[in-house]
Write an enzyme that holds these catalytic residues in place. Structure first.
Site, PDB file in Angstrom:
ATOM      1  N   GLY A   1       4.706 -14.235-113.023  1.00 54.87           N
ATOM      2  CA  GLY A   1       4.958 -13.739-111.876  1.00 54.87           C
ATOM      3  C   GLY A   1       5.222 -13.165-111.298  1.00 54.87           C
ATOM      4  N   HIS A   2       4.798 -14.108-110.350  1.00 54.87           N
ATOM      5  CA  HIS A   2       5.681 -13.867-109.059  1.00 54.87           C
ATOM      6  C   HIS A   2       6.721 -13.794-108.527  1.00 54.87           C
ATOM      7  CE1 HIS A   2       1.532 -16.582-107.836  1.00 54.87           C
ATOM      8  NE2 HIS A   2       1.510 -15.456-107.109  1.00 54.87           N
TER       9      HIS A   2
ATOM     10  N   ASP B   1      -3.315  -7.158-110.406  1.00 56.38           N
ATOM     11  CA  ASP B   1      -4.815  -7.042-110.061  1.00 56.38           C
ATOM     12  C   ASP B   1      -4.384  -5.315-109.975  1.00 56.38           C
ATOM     13  OD1 ASP B   1      -5.576  -9.560-109.373  1.00 56.38           O
ATOM     14  OD2 ASP B   1      -2.993  -9.766-109.327  1.00 56.38           O
TER      15      ASP B   1
HETATM   16  P1  AMP Z   1      -2.147 -13.781-106.359  1.00 54.87           P
HETATM   17  O1  AMP Z   1      -1.137 -15.098-105.613  1.00 54.87           O
HETATM   18  O2  AMP Z   1      -2.397 -14.436-107.618  1.00 54.87           O
HETATM   19  O3  AMP Z   1      -2.687 -13.507-104.978  1.00 54.87           O
HETATM   20  O4  AMP Z   1      -0.623 -12.730-106.223  1.00 54.87           O
HETATM   21  C1  AMP Z   1       0.396 -12.862-105.353  1.00 54.87           C
HETATM   22  C2  AMP Z   1       1.033 -10.864-106.204  1.00 54.87           C
HETATM   23  O5  AMP Z   1       0.949 -11.719-107.239  1.00 54.87           O
HETATM   24  C3  AMP Z   1      -0.263 -10.014-106.381  1.00 54.87           C
HETATM   25  O6  AMP Z   1       0.566  -8.801-105.897  1.00 54.87           O
HETATM   26  C4  AMP Z   1      -0.641 -10.439-107.862  1.00 54.87           C
HETATM   27  O7  AMP Z   1      -0.654  -9.013-108.570  1.00 54.87           O
HETATM   28  C5  AMP Z   1       1.239 -10.631-108.380  1.00 54.87           C
HETATM   29  N1  AMP Z   1       0.723 -11.182-110.151  1.00 54.87           N
HETATM   30  C6  AMP Z   1       0.301 -12.420-110.241  1.00 54.87           C
HETATM   31  N2  AMP Z   1      -0.272 -12.706-111.184  1.00 54.87           N
HETATM   32  C7  AMP Z   1       1.085 -11.632-111.617  1.00 54.87           C
HETATM   33  C8  AMP Z   1       1.326 -11.207-112.838  1.00 54.87           C
HETATM   34  N3  AMP Z   1       0.988 -12.233-114.246  1.00 54.87           N
HETATM   35  N4  AMP Z   1       2.307 -10.211-113.593  1.00 54.87           N
HETATM   36  C9  AMP Z   1       3.130 -10.280-112.305  1.00 54.87           C
HETATM   37  N5  AMP Z   1       2.658  -9.890-110.804  1.00 54.87           N
HETATM   38  C10 AMP Z   1       1.109 -11.122-111.136  1.00 54.87           C
END
Ligand code: AMP
Length: 310
Positions: free
Chosen positions: A36-37, A154
């Site tokens: 996702g990242h 999110d």
């Molecule tokens: P986090 O590290 O979980 O805080 O996420 C960092 C960024 O990656 C945020 O903008 C999240 O919305 C995005 N993100 C997390 N998981 C996913 C996913 N499965 N698909 C797309 N973006 C994601």
């Protein structure tokens, strides 16, 4: 790729890039990178107008109300460096807590009202989003990117960040990208590694619930209570209980009772030791009798495609 730990070194790099005429893309993360990242990093590197992509990796204590969740948050720095480099980032910014919040730090940036008090705000506390908006403002000021990338996973966070940027006239484009999912439909999350095999199997009920709702909306069902009941039943079948499972206006987060416009089905479910969130954009279809072509409309915020596969 450079691994940068201080704000001074980051500013130095950004200054050099700017003087060389480069545009800058920022991907804020909390590390423990997954596909996702990577999709956000790739969106930046492939966009063409972001010549340089900076990924930040910072587990922001100010957005964790639950100390246990903060302590258990996974950290995989060596793998993150490899993955970010492979995806084409030029910098991985990995500051310490003291670097971001030095002694004497006393400023908070808040988005007030429904956007931060509803859904996640109601369950984690609005302080969660105040922590998010404070750190995002700091990162945007440190990097001064042309574009910053966020995930539709999110959705509320993306909405709050967009509000922040609009309200404070921050000169950055916010780009929201679709949720990346495992092959069985579970949204990728850094927290998924904390699920036991049984819990991981149970968690598939989340995308199954979203799919059940999408199928009903597609078939012309407009009654939100009916749609929510169908989704809830999928969770109950798997022995799960949602913290919330609700259909809201995707711009205001006000509850909808009838699917009479673009809507967001948002869900938060504890699974074992982890709290998982997911969402799906729903649009009402025309009644079956007047529908020329049947297409399942399930778009993420601002038109990004976001359909669970499982
Ligand atoms: P986090 O590290 O979980 O805080 O996420 C960092 C960024 O990656 C945020 O903008 C999240 O919305 C995005 N993100 C997390 N998981 C996913 C996913 N499965 N698909 C797309 N973006 C994601």
């Amino acid at each position: 790729m450079r691994v940068v730990r201080s704000v001074a070194e980051l500013r130095d790099f950004v200054g050099q890039a700017r003087r060389a005429g480069c545009t800058i893309g920022l991907v804020p993360t909390m590390g423990a990178l997954h596909a996702g990242h990577l999709s956000l990093i790739t969106a930046s590197t492939e966009r063409g107008h972001a010549h340089v992509t900076i990924v930040s990796s910072f587990v922001n204590p100010r957005q964790f109300g639950d100390a246990g969740d903060l302590a258990a948050y996974p950290s995989t720095e060596a793998e993150d460096i490899e993955m970010a480099e492979e995806a084409g980032a030029q910098v991985l910014f990995v500051p310490t807590v003291d670097e971001v919040y030095p002694a004497g730090f006393s400023t908070e940036v808040r988005v007030s009202g429904d956007l931060t008090s509803r859904l996640e705000g109601a369950h984690r506390g609005a302080e969660h989003f105040h922590g998010v908006t404070t750190v995002v403002t700091k990162l945007l000021n440190m990097v001064q990117p042309d574009v910053a990338f966020f995930g539709a996973k999110d959705a509320q966070q993306a909405l709050v960040v967009q509000r922040l940027v609009t309200d404070l006239n921050l000169p950055v484009e916010i780009c929201v990208r679709p949720t990346v999912r495992e092959t069985d439909g579970l949204a990728m999350s850094s927290r998924n590694v904390r699920l036991s095999p049984d819990e991981r199997a149970q968690a598939v009920a989340i995308p199954t619930a979203l799919s059940a709702a999408a199928a009903l909306a597609f078939s012309g069902e407009r009654d939100v209570a009916t749609i929510v009941a169908a989704a809830t039943a999928k969770l109950v079948d798997a022995g799960l209980t949602a913290e919330y499972l609700t259909v809201v206006d995707p711009d205001t987060l006000q509850d909808r009772t009838v699917l009479d416009g673009r809507s967001l089905l948002a869900i938060a479910v504890p699974v074992g030791p982890v709290r998982l969130i997911d969402n799906l954009a729903l649009e009402p279809t025309a009644p079956a009798s007047s529908r020329p072509h049947q297409t399942l409309v399930a778009n993420g915020p601002r038109g990004a495609s976001d359909r669970p596969e499982g």
